[in-house]
Design a protein around this motif. Sequence first.
Motif, PDB file in Angstrom:
ATOM      1  N   SER A 560      19.576  -8.587 -22.537  1.00 14.63           N
ATOM      2  CA  SER A 560      18.947  -9.922 -22.579  1.00 14.63           C
ATOM      3  C   SER A 560      19.322 -10.891 -23.111  1.00 14.63           C
ATOM      4  N   LEU A 561      19.644 -10.536 -24.542  1.00 11.57           N
ATOM      5  CA  LEU A 561      19.704 -11.678 -25.678  1.00 11.57           C
ATOM      6  C   LEU A 561      21.538 -12.460 -25.232  1.00 11.57           C
ATOM      7  N   CYS A 562      22.171 -11.526 -24.426  1.00  9.41           N
ATOM      8  CA  CYS A 562      23.053 -12.200 -23.990  1.00  9.41           C
ATOM      9  C   CYS A 562      23.368 -13.161 -23.321  1.00  9.41           C
ATOM     10  N   GLY A 563      22.120 -13.214 -22.151  1.00  4.84           N
ATOM     11  CA  GLY A 563      21.845 -13.806 -20.804  1.00  4.84           C
ATOM     12  C   GLY A 563      21.996 -13.230 -19.338  1.00  4.84           C
ATOM     13  N   PHE A 564      22.343 -11.964 -19.413  1.00  4.21           N
ATOM     14  CA  PHE A 564      22.742 -10.780 -18.439  1.00  4.21           C
ATOM     15  C   PHE A 564      20.557 -11.189 -17.285  1.00  4.21           C
ATOM     16  N   PHE A 565      19.777 -10.503 -18.284  1.00  2.71           N
ATOM     17  CA  PHE A 565      18.706 -10.528 -17.453  1.00  2.71           C
ATOM     18  C   PHE A 565      18.100 -11.691 -17.255  1.00  2.71           C
ATOM     19  N   HIS A 566      18.147 -13.260 -17.851  1.00  7.09           N
ATOM     20  CA  HIS A 566      18.321 -14.574 -16.903  1.00  7.09           C
ATOM     21  C   HIS A 566      18.850 -14.845 -15.669  1.00  7.09           C
ATOM     22  N   LEU A 567      19.906 -14.357 -15.361  1.00  6.56           N
ATOM     23  CA  LEU A 567      20.898 -14.406 -14.639  1.00  6.56           C
ATOM     24  C   LEU A 567      20.723 -13.324 -13.430  1.00  6.56           C
ATOM     25  N   THR A 568      19.961 -12.604 -13.276  1.00  5.45           N
ATOM     26  CA  THR A 568      19.993 -11.661 -12.433  1.00  5.45           C
ATOM     27  C   THR A 568      18.816 -11.118 -11.447  1.00  5.45           C
ATOM     28  N   GLY A 569      18.376 -11.464 -10.799  1.00  8.79           N
ATOM     29  CA  GLY A 569      17.263 -11.728  -9.887  1.00  8.79           C
ATOM     30  C   GLY A 569      17.376 -12.593  -8.687  1.00  8.79           C
ATOM     31  N   TRP A 570      16.189 -13.542  -8.640  1.00  8.03           N
ATOM     32  CA  TRP A 570      15.789 -14.219  -7.452  1.00  8.03           C
ATOM     33  C   TRP A 570      15.145 -14.937  -8.003  1.00  8.03           C
ATOM     34  N   PRO A 571      15.930 -16.450  -7.160  1.00  5.96           N
ATOM     35  CA  PRO A 571      14.994 -17.562  -8.039  1.00  5.96           C
ATOM     36  C   PRO A 571      13.701 -18.462  -8.176  1.00  5.96           C
ATOM     37  N   ASP A 572      13.012 -17.490  -6.942  1.00  9.73           N
ATOM     38  CA  ASP A 572      11.351 -17.993  -6.729  1.00  9.73           C
ATOM     39  C   ASP A 572      10.712 -16.492  -7.742  1.00  9.73           C
ATOM     40  N   ARG A 573      11.554 -15.815  -8.400  1.00 11.62           N
ATOM     41  CA  ARG A 573      10.751 -14.594  -9.160  1.00 11.62           C
ATOM     42  C   ARG A 573      11.729 -14.526 -10.411  1.00 11.62           C
ATOM     43  N   PRO A 574      10.434 -13.701 -11.353  1.00 17.32           N
ATOM     44  CA  PRO A 574      10.442 -13.779 -12.799  1.00 17.32           C
ATOM     45  C   PRO A 574      12.149 -12.842 -12.656  1.00 17.32           C
ATOM     46  N   PRO A 575      12.937 -12.509 -13.664  1.00 17.53           N
ATOM     47  CA  PRO A 575      14.308 -12.225 -13.840  1.00 17.53           C
ATOM     48  C   PRO A 575      14.262 -10.582 -13.810  1.00 17.53           C
ATOM     49  N   CYS A 576      14.954 -10.202 -13.276  1.00 19.15           N
ATOM     50  CA  CYS A 576      15.303  -8.579 -12.581  1.00 19.15           C
ATOM     51  C   CYS A 576      16.222  -7.582 -13.672  1.00 19.15           C
ATOM     52  N   GLY A 577      16.626  -8.578 -14.168  1.00 12.27           N
ATOM     53  CA  GLY A 577      18.110  -8.160 -14.960  1.00 12.27           C
ATOM     54  C   GLY A 577      18.948  -7.256 -14.173  1.00 12.27           C
ATOM     55  N   PRO A 578      19.732  -7.020 -14.619  1.00  7.40           N
ATOM     56  CA  PRO A 578      21.205  -5.967 -14.205  1.00  7.40           C
ATOM     57  C   PRO A 578      20.431  -4.074 -14.280  1.00  7.40           C
ATOM     58  N   PHE A 579      21.527  -3.348 -13.656  1.00  6.00           N
ATOM     59  CA  PHE A 579      20.403  -2.060 -14.052  1.00  6.00           C
ATOM     60  C   PHE A 579      20.485  -1.429 -15.442  1.00  6.00           C
ATOM     61  N   GLY A 580      20.280  -1.270 -16.264  1.00  5.75           N
ATOM     62  CA  GLY A 580      19.881  -0.392 -17.483  1.00  5.75           C
ATOM     63  C   GLY A 580      20.702  -1.180 -18.299  1.00  5.75           C
ATOM     64  N   ALA A 581      21.601  -0.707 -19.409  1.00  5.39           N
ATOM     65  CA  ALA A 581      21.930  -0.827 -20.644  1.00  5.39           C
ATOM     66  C   ALA A 581      22.823  -1.147 -20.557  1.00  5.39           C
ATOM     67  N   TYR A 582      23.304  -2.764 -19.867  1.00  8.05           N
ATOM     68  CA  TYR A 582      24.365  -3.414 -18.979  1.00  8.05           C
ATOM     69  C   TYR A 582      25.678  -3.924 -20.015  1.00  8.05           C
ATOM     70  N   SER A 583      24.312  -4.213 -21.413  1.00  5.52           N
ATOM     71  CA  SER A 583      25.750  -4.584 -21.851  1.00  5.52           C
ATOM     72  C   SER A 583      26.640  -3.623 -22.618  1.00  5.52           C
ATOM     73  N   ASP A 584      26.147  -2.293 -22.230  1.00  6.73           N
ATOM     74  CA  ASP A 584      26.732  -1.124 -23.354  1.00  6.73           C
ATOM     75  C   ASP A 584      28.394  -0.688 -21.730  1.00  6.73           C
ATOM     76  N   TYR A 585      28.752  -1.107 -21.032  1.00  5.69           N
ATOM     77  CA  TYR A 585      29.077  -1.789 -19.347  1.00  5.69           C
ATOM     78  C   TYR A 585      30.670  -1.858 -19.610  1.00  5.69           C
TER      79      TYR A 585
END
Length: 810
Positions: A560-585
């Motif tokens: 969330s704090l690195c930008g992954f959530f904001h950059l994942t999803g559809w332009p006409d909807r709220p961010p959906c974020g990538p699945f799970g604890a993504y920075s842990d990957y």
Amino acid sequence: MFAGYRVLDLTDDRGHLAAFMLAGLGADVVLIEPPQGSPARRTAPFAGGQEDPERSLTFWGWNRGKRSVVLDLTTADGADHLMRLSRDVDVVIESGAAPVDLEAMRAANPGLVTVSITPFGSTGPKADWPATDLTVLAAGCQLSMTGDADRPPVRTVVPQGFLHASADAAAGALIALRERATSGLGQHVEVSAQRSVLQATQSYVLAAPLGGTPAQRMSGGVRTLGLDIQLVWPCKDGFVSVTFLFGSSMGPFTRRFMEWVHDEGYCDEATRDKDWLDYANQLYEEREPIAEYDRVKAVVGEFCMSKTKAELLEAARSRILLVAPVATPDEVMHSTQLESRDFWDQVDDELIADRPIRAPGMYAHSSLAPVRRLGRAPRLGEHTAEVLGAQPAPRPAHLAIPAVPAGPAGSRRAPLDGVKVLDLTWAMAGPASTRAMADFGADVIRVESTSHLDVARTIGPLRADTPGVDSSGLLFNMATGKRGISLDLGKPEARAVLDDLVRWCDVLVESFSPRGRAALDLDYTRLAAINPTMIMMSTCLFGQTGPLQRYAGFGTMGASLCGFFHLTGWPDRPPCGPFGAYSDYPAPRFALCVLLGALEHKRQTGEGQYLDFAQAEAAAHFLSPALLEYEVNGIVADRQGNTDTNMTPHGVFPSAGDDRWIAVACRDDADWSRLADVVGRQDLAALTYVERRARGAELDDLVGRWTAGRAAEDAQTALISAGVPAHAVQNSVECAGDGQLAHQQHFVTVPHSEHGTVVVESNRTMLSATPAVVVGAPPLLGQDTVGVLTDVLGYDDERLGDLFASGALD
């Protein structure tokens, strides 16, 4: 750490990150480019919006610190130059961008480590399939769990699939170099991007093999075991991630959060005082109605709407809450935490900007040396004359390759044989690094406590969907190959045992917050007095310094704090974020490379060191183009669905069946011509990229109507046969039956003391001579305590009795 090592980078946009990681650790990297330059040079975004091979921020971000040599490898002269260069280097990395005979290179240079980054591997039923980043994500399970439930699965704006593979490739190269220091011989390393992406499922790819229910995508969360787990809420000025979860690990954070909600008047005492430790069991066992859970989530949503992102972050820091604002790229670039840790490299490049450019920099700080800063990316062919005209340099004495020992060819030892690791990590980011070390021969002892259960023991996927402290697929994946002991580190007798383990180990990895580390007296200065040659890594979300040093968090919050959530999803909807604890990957791959670098330094000098590793800083490198687009152009990248700036059509299309989809991507005009022929629209086959872009919605509808009438696998077969990149979107069930993964023996059945057998994933990096070996069962909680204390530390029965009596042994 790797100063003096030489690397040839033959990759394209699918592999540039790998050698960039090695350059950051000190290696001299020469990028070999064709006359027209790497394809990444033609990839948006561009500085100033001007399409120019010297202004691509995608190329620039992952090629800083390298030298560029132009060779036409389709000619005899170019091939001869490459062969000559390969005789004087340690590592060659390729991704299928150019014709290259790696076997001939290794024959001419027996100490050479060669690395191949592939979509699916070099052998097996999918080895020759055309692929793009999107189709690899579809094959790798992660895509199926990302997005809104009522729309197609969706990717992150910055393509992620080959970044996972590149990070594994960097680690694989360093593991092979570690082994070469003993055998004197190089070997081949192969990475399958499909298998690398599977790490981004947080082990949910194991749901079906373990007899459980696969996770389903849900915007800003996940649907699992019948529950809609919401992790993202709107707030006053954007969105926020709240890890609103339960159990012995997560419940205390949720309790503190609900106390704050109550203090602000948004819930009553009964809601505040729910048993958040047992709440998940109450829901699974239907002792708490789902409707009540939905009501509580609505309360959380109402409360979040009353707060700004800054207010929520400050409360998370001061109240110790699992709350993180969904940061946009501009907010990441203005982070006071990253600035305080001097994360950004300040880079001068007059072609990109008339001022120094801040670029993602080093994510680990060493007690021995200052952070290495990388300069600008090279101009195309900038160093051709210099490199080709140089005479082979003598190898420094400390980097001399040992003579090949006499003996049978099969006598080579595991790369990390003899390395002793003390593992004080939990969840995924830390344990994934030490699991990889165990796979390659390290002796890893994992310390846990019954009073503070590892969160990996409390979350899915669960064997047969049945909760239990020894039932999690994530736990199985993270603990396999390790020995497990249980200590109550709150007691001085247990800390004395820990000190003895410090004397034993070569490497200590811990993931406490700085506050927790201080409470347990895990100070490096004190521990180094016990074991001066020990390497100690502290790995946590934001590192050991800065305003967020006391910020407790998980990978969802890092993402969330690195930008992954904001950059994942559809332009006409709220961010959906990538699945799970993504920075842990991504983080475990970077951490593993740093640990291997520290081991290399110790091999050369005998010195140990302390490493302050920030998981979020490492993960930020996976978003370099988006961060640089703001830094250079002032443009805040946003969600784009599955649209791609270089390929069209490019999307995830419906298939016959419930929630079945297929990813299809056209890399160029030839792909489009073949796709038009398959869907019966030969009249459109000559459309150019510009024309296809202008008619994007029409063409997407055309492809979608064709795929919707077919099973995903049938459409996949037709498209692959025609040479069009495509792959059915696979969840756990499909991955379990994937012939390519079976060919690579990705799923491994191991013994288990409670369940008989369980299934885990094998290592994602394949070494030709000294491969990873999945050994041992994932231990039950504290299963090896007595054996470790007697066999490793030499305690007698009297000492054991005293420890049991004191309560030091859980």
